[in-house]
Design a protein around this motif. Structure first.
Motif, PDB file in Angstrom:
ATOM      1  N   ASN A 255       1.252  -1.231  -0.024  1.00  0.00           N
ATOM      2  CA  ASN A 255      -0.301  -0.195   0.335  1.00  0.00           C
ATOM      3  C   ASN A 255       1.084   0.891   0.105  1.00  0.00           C
ATOM      4  O   ASN A 255       1.433   1.453   0.848  1.00  0.00           O
ATOM      5  CB  ASN A 255      -1.330   0.090   1.733  1.00  0.00           C
ATOM      6  N   SER A 256       1.286   1.893  -0.915  1.00  0.00           N
ATOM      7  CA  SER A 256       1.447   3.351  -0.855  1.00  0.00           C
ATOM      8  C   SER A 256       0.255   4.088  -1.296  1.00  0.00           C
ATOM      9  O   SER A 256       1.378   5.650  -1.926  1.00  0.00           O
ATOM     10  CB  SER A 256       2.604   3.520  -2.836  1.00  0.00           C
ATOM     11  N   VAL A 257      -0.269   4.122  -0.994  1.00  0.00           N
ATOM     12  CA  VAL A 257      -1.473   5.001  -1.640  1.00  0.00           C
ATOM     13  C   VAL A 257      -1.222   6.294  -0.173  1.00  0.00           C
ATOM     14  O   VAL A 257      -1.221   6.000   1.449  1.00  0.00           O
ATOM     15  CB  VAL A 257      -2.997   4.892  -0.811  1.00  0.00           C
ATOM     16  N   MET A 258      -1.070   7.545  -0.730  1.00  0.00           N
ATOM     17  CA  MET A 258      -1.197   8.497   0.368  1.00  0.00           C
ATOM     18  C   MET A 258      -2.054  10.173   0.611  1.00  0.00           C
ATOM     19  O   MET A 258      -2.310  10.296  -0.584  1.00  0.00           O
ATOM     20  CB  MET A 258      -0.123   9.214  -0.639  1.00  0.00           C
ATOM     21  N   ASP A 259      -2.264   9.996   1.482  1.00  0.00           N
ATOM     22  CA  ASP A 259      -2.874  11.148   2.232  1.00  0.00           C
ATOM     23  C   ASP A 259      -2.635  12.564   1.770  1.00  0.00           C
ATOM     24  O   ASP A 259      -1.292  12.799   1.747  1.00  0.00           O
ATOM     25  CB  ASP A 259      -3.532  11.224   3.477  1.00  0.00           C
ATOM     26  N   HIS A 260      -3.197  13.285   1.191  1.00  0.00           N
ATOM     27  CA  HIS A 260      -2.661  14.873   0.626  1.00  0.00           C
ATOM     28  C   HIS A 260      -3.227  15.684   2.085  1.00  0.00           C
ATOM     29  O   HIS A 260      -3.200  16.562   2.346  1.00  0.00           O
ATOM     30  CB  HIS A 260      -3.684  15.190  -0.271  1.00  0.00           C
ATOM     31  N   LEU A 261      -2.651  15.076   3.085  1.00  0.00           N
ATOM     32  CA  LEU A 261      -2.995  16.401   4.478  1.00  0.00           C
ATOM     33  C   LEU A 261      -2.370  18.116   4.528  1.00  0.00           C
ATOM     34  O   LEU A 261      -3.029  19.195   4.871  1.00  0.00           O
ATOM     35  CB  LEU A 261      -2.297  15.387   5.552  1.00  0.00           C
ATOM     36  N   SER A 262      -0.872  17.996   3.916  1.00  0.00           N
ATOM     37  CA  SER A 262      -0.564  19.498   3.755  1.00  0.00           C
ATOM     38  C   SER A 262      -1.155  20.361   2.907  1.00  0.00           C
ATOM     39  O   SER A 262      -0.878  20.896   2.880  1.00  0.00           O
ATOM     40  CB  SER A 262       1.154  19.099   3.919  1.00  0.00           C
TER      41      SER A 262
END
Length: 294
Positions: A255-262
């Motif tokens: 799993n390399s899905v990244m959340d775009h929190l910034s």
């Protein structure tokens, strides 16, 4: 803004040059021939001579499997090369944008990774890119670390072009269906780099196209878009398989899905959905058939 781009002949670097130039910025493209990032003196001299306002550091050792046996070579470019660029940019007061990767994470979370999750790379490539991140933070005062994933673009070779070629040649294609990530069109990433670099909202960002899929699902979408947008006839039938069926020297993250929190917290414009990026890639390819490898 005067912008110096390292790795200027790479897949992302060429789109960065185009997007920044299109926006009216003065762009200084530096390929390996013009700037060897592993040479500290050369980095100092060239960056000091141009005195850019911003350095977009795209140059990198990206051969994930080769890095497992070429440890020194990978660290030389991704760690020492980044140190050289960071120190040289700092000396002229330039902002530094360092393009990093999802490979800095272990890849076993059952949720998307956000910018402040603990890093724990399993591969030499991921370890060298993480070393580069730390060096940027140590040597720079005005820095952006931008982690991207599953890049594809018009320039050079990539997964999309490979699948299009194989899809027209092979009767059967087995594609991994137990690795999940976010495909990212290099034009969309370049536009984000333009957006963030003109701010002073420094820090770590995750910048992939939104949404996620497996490699199998991505390949299916590639074939659908190619037939619809380009009229390409795909002869291959697709079959899902597991990572274990195709062992590689470097382990791949599940799993390399990244959340775009910034991006959300800094109120910046997010990247389009990966399917939109893929469709636009096909439309752009239609306009530039000379860049298609087949």
């Amino acid at each position: 803004m005067r912008v110096l781009v390292t790795g200027a002949k790479g897949q992302l670097g060429q789109d960065v040059i185009h997007i920044f130039g299109q926006a009216g910025h003065e762009v200084i493209p530096c390929s390996r021939q013009e700037l060897d990032v592993t040479d500290l003196n050369q980095c100092r001299q060239i960056i000091a001579s141009y005195r850019p306002d911003c350095v977009i550091h795209c140059a990198a050792y990206t051969a994930v499997d080769a890095a497992e046996s070429d440890i020194d070579g990978a660290y030389l470019v991704n760690a020492i090369g980044t140190r050289n660029v960071a120190r040289s940019a700092e000396q002229v007061g330039a902002k530094l944008v360092y393009v990093s990767t999802d490979y800095v994470f272990l890849g076993t979370h059952d949720r998307a990774y956000h910018e402040y999750d603990s890093t724990d790379p399993r591969t030499v490539y991921g370890q060298t890119k993480l070393a580069g991140e730390q060096i940027v933070r140590d040597f720079s005062t005005k820095w952006f670390i931008v982690r991207a994933s599953w890049l594809f673009g018009l320039q050079g070779s990539n997964f999309v072009k490979t699948m299009l070629s194989l899809g027209q040649e092979k009767p059967l294609l087995q594609v991994v269906d137990d690795q999940k990530g976010s495909p990212t069109y290099t034009v969309d990433l370049a536009r984000f780099l333009l957006q963030v670099s003109t701010t002073e909202k420094y820090g770590i960002y995750h910048a992939s196209n939104r949404g996620s899929c497996t490699w199998f699902e991505f390949t299916k979408a590639i074939f659908e878009e190619a037939e619809e947008q380009l009229g390409i006839k795909i002869k291959a039938s697709l079959q899902p398989c597991t990572t274990a069926q195709f062992p590689r020297p470097a382990p791949r993250p599940a799993n390399s899905v990244m959340d775009h929190l910034s991006i959300r917290l800094n109120q910046l414009q997010d990247l389009p959905h990966w399917r939109e990026g893929l469709k636009q890639f096909m439309l752009d390819m239609k306009q530039h058939p000379e860049l298609y490898l087949k």
